[in-house]
Design a protein around this motif. Structure first.
Motif, mmCIF file in Angstrom:
data_model
loop_
_atom_site.group_PDB
_atom_site.id
_atom_site.type_symbol
_atom_site.label_atom_id
_atom_site.label_comp_id
_atom_site.label_asym_id
_atom_site.label_seq_id
_atom_site.Cartn_x
_atom_site.Cartn_y
_atom_site.Cartn_z
ATOM 1 N N ARG A 207 0.822 -1.217 0.000
ATOM 2 C CA ARG A 207 0.000 0.000 0.000
ATOM 3 C C ARG A 207 0.853 1.263 0.000
ATOM 4 O O ARG A 207 0.567 2.227 -0.718
ATOM 5 N N ILE B 38 3.107 1.490 -3.570
ATOM 6 C CA ILE B 38 2.504 1.375 -4.900
ATOM 7 C C ILE B 38 2.651 2.665 -5.720
ATOM 8 O O ILE B 38 2.863 2.613 -6.942
ATOM 9 N N ALA B 39 2.579 3.818 -5.080
ATOM 10 C CA ALA B 39 2.717 5.073 -5.821
ATOM 11 C C ALA B 39 4.130 5.222 -6.387
ATOM 12 O O ALA B 39 4.306 5.558 -7.571
ATOM 13 N N ALA C 155 4.688 2.710 -9.184
ATOM 14 C CA ALA C 155 4.062 3.160 -10.434
ATOM 15 C C ALA C 155 4.947 4.182 -11.146
ATOM 16 O O ALA C 155 5.090 4.143 -12.377
ATOM 17 N N GLN D 114 -1.064 3.774 -15.872
ATOM 18 C CA GLN D 114 -1.464 4.673 -14.798
ATOM 19 C C GLN D 114 -2.879 4.362 -14.315
ATOM 20 O O GLN D 114 -3.161 4.425 -13.114
ATOM 21 N N PHE E 287 -2.594 1.289 -12.056
ATOM 22 C CA PHE E 287 -1.997 1.617 -10.760
ATOM 23 C C PHE E 287 -2.925 2.495 -9.917
ATOM 24 O O PHE E 287 -2.962 2.355 -8.691
ATOM 25 N N ASN E 288 -3.669 3.393 -10.558
ATOM 26 C CA ASN E 288 -4.636 4.206 -9.810
ATOM 27 C C ASN E 288 -5.711 3.326 -9.185
ATOM 28 O O ASN E 288 -6.113 3.530 -8.034
ATOM 29 N N GLU F 33 -4.120 1.467 -6.297
ATOM 30 C CA GLU F 33 -3.881 2.346 -5.153
ATOM 31 C C GLU F 33 -5.186 2.607 -4.402
ATOM 32 O O GLU F 33 -5.212 2.589 -3.165
ATOM 33 N N ARG F 34 -6.272 2.845 -5.130
ATOM 34 C CA ARG F 34 -7.577 3.044 -4.478
ATOM 35 C C ARG F 34 -8.002 1.794 -3.727
ATOM 36 O O ARG F 34 -8.509 1.870 -2.602
ATOM 37 N N TYR G 198 -6.120 -0.657 -2.414
ATOM 38 C CA TYR G 198 -5.337 -0.900 -1.208
ATOM 39 C C TYR G 198 -5.581 0.174 -0.146
ATOM 40 O O TYR G 198 -5.507 -0.102 1.047
ATOM 41 N N THR G 199 -5.894 1.401 -0.596
ATOM 42 C CA THR G 199 -6.208 2.452 0.370
ATOM 43 C C THR G 199 -7.502 2.138 1.102
ATOM 44 O O THR G 199 -7.605 2.247 2.330
#
Length: 230
Positions: free
Chosen positions: A150, A153-154, A157, A211, A214-215, A218-219, A221-222
């Motif tokens: 988590r 990941i940013a 990416a 992207q 990955f977005n 990311e959402r 896992y957040t």
């Protein structure tokens, strides 16, 4: 445009090579990054110094120079070893030379990405897991890795986006990737702008799709992290 359509199968083949090169390089970079982060976090003085030297080396040289060194230097080294052991001439793979150079280069950046993500994990959670008597593997699998993904990941990416664009430089060693084939096709029909415009669009498509994926991750896992905290 007619020539672009005519050479579309060739460009499609180059696109596949570029994607395979990028994914294989990312896999190698991920492995090196994980090992490097582990060495920096939990290794001894020797491991930390080796990783420090590795990341410092990569920050000091361009990826193009590294690719040339790996391919031509590796070719020379294999030639010398082949002569010593009687194997004769050994031809190094352009594809795997590119994978080695790009993976080695971006493994250094993923080392810092993974290390930073690990340092972001609250220490209290790991200490609480130890207090409960959980084994080290269980703590790693159930507590550390989910949060590491988590937090990393940013940065992961960002490294991928730069890595996939760096695959374009392997054309300098005559690998038949997207850029190399587009360059050859453009020269053969004297329309380089048309073919490089197509390459421009394909790389934009790569980065846009990547992207978006990955977005989404990311959402996901957040939200999962918030639910676990609740």
């Amino acid at each position: 445009m007619e020539n672009l359509i005519l050479y579309a199968p060739l460009l499609a083949r180059g696109t596949l090579v570029t994607l395979e090169l990028a994914l294989a390089s990312l896999l190698l970079a991920t492995i090196l990054g994980a090992l490097g982060a582990a060495g920096k976090i939990g290794g001894g003085p020797v491991a930390r110094n080796v990783v420090f030297g590795y990341t410092s080396l990569v920050r000091g040289i361009p990826d193009l120079v590294l690719i040339l060194l790996v391919y031509f230097g590796g070719q020379r080294l294999l030639g010398v070893l082949g002569g010593w052991f009687g194997f004769g001439y050994i031809d190094i793979s352009k594809f795997w030379a590119g994978v080695t150079a790009i993976g080695f280069f971006y493994g250094a950046y993923l080392t810092e990405t993974f290390r930073g993500a690990y340092m972001t994990i609250p220490r209290g959670q790991i200490e609480a897991a130890r207090a409960l008597g959980l084994r080290r593997f269980v703590i790693l699998w159930k507590v550390t890795l989910p949060q590491l993904v988590r937090f990393a990941i940013a940065g992961y990416a960002n490294v991928w986006q730069v890595l996939i664009k760096s695959t374009a430089v392997v054309s300098v060693i005559s690998l038949q990737d997207l850029v190399g084939l587009a360059n050859d096709a453009g020269k053969s029909v004297r329309e380089p702008f048309t073919f490089f415009a197509a390459v421009f669009v394909i790389y934009l498509l790569f980065t846009f799709v990547s992207q978006s994926i990955f977005n989404w991750a990311e959402r996901r896992y957040t939200i999962k992290g918030r639910n676990d905290a609740a």
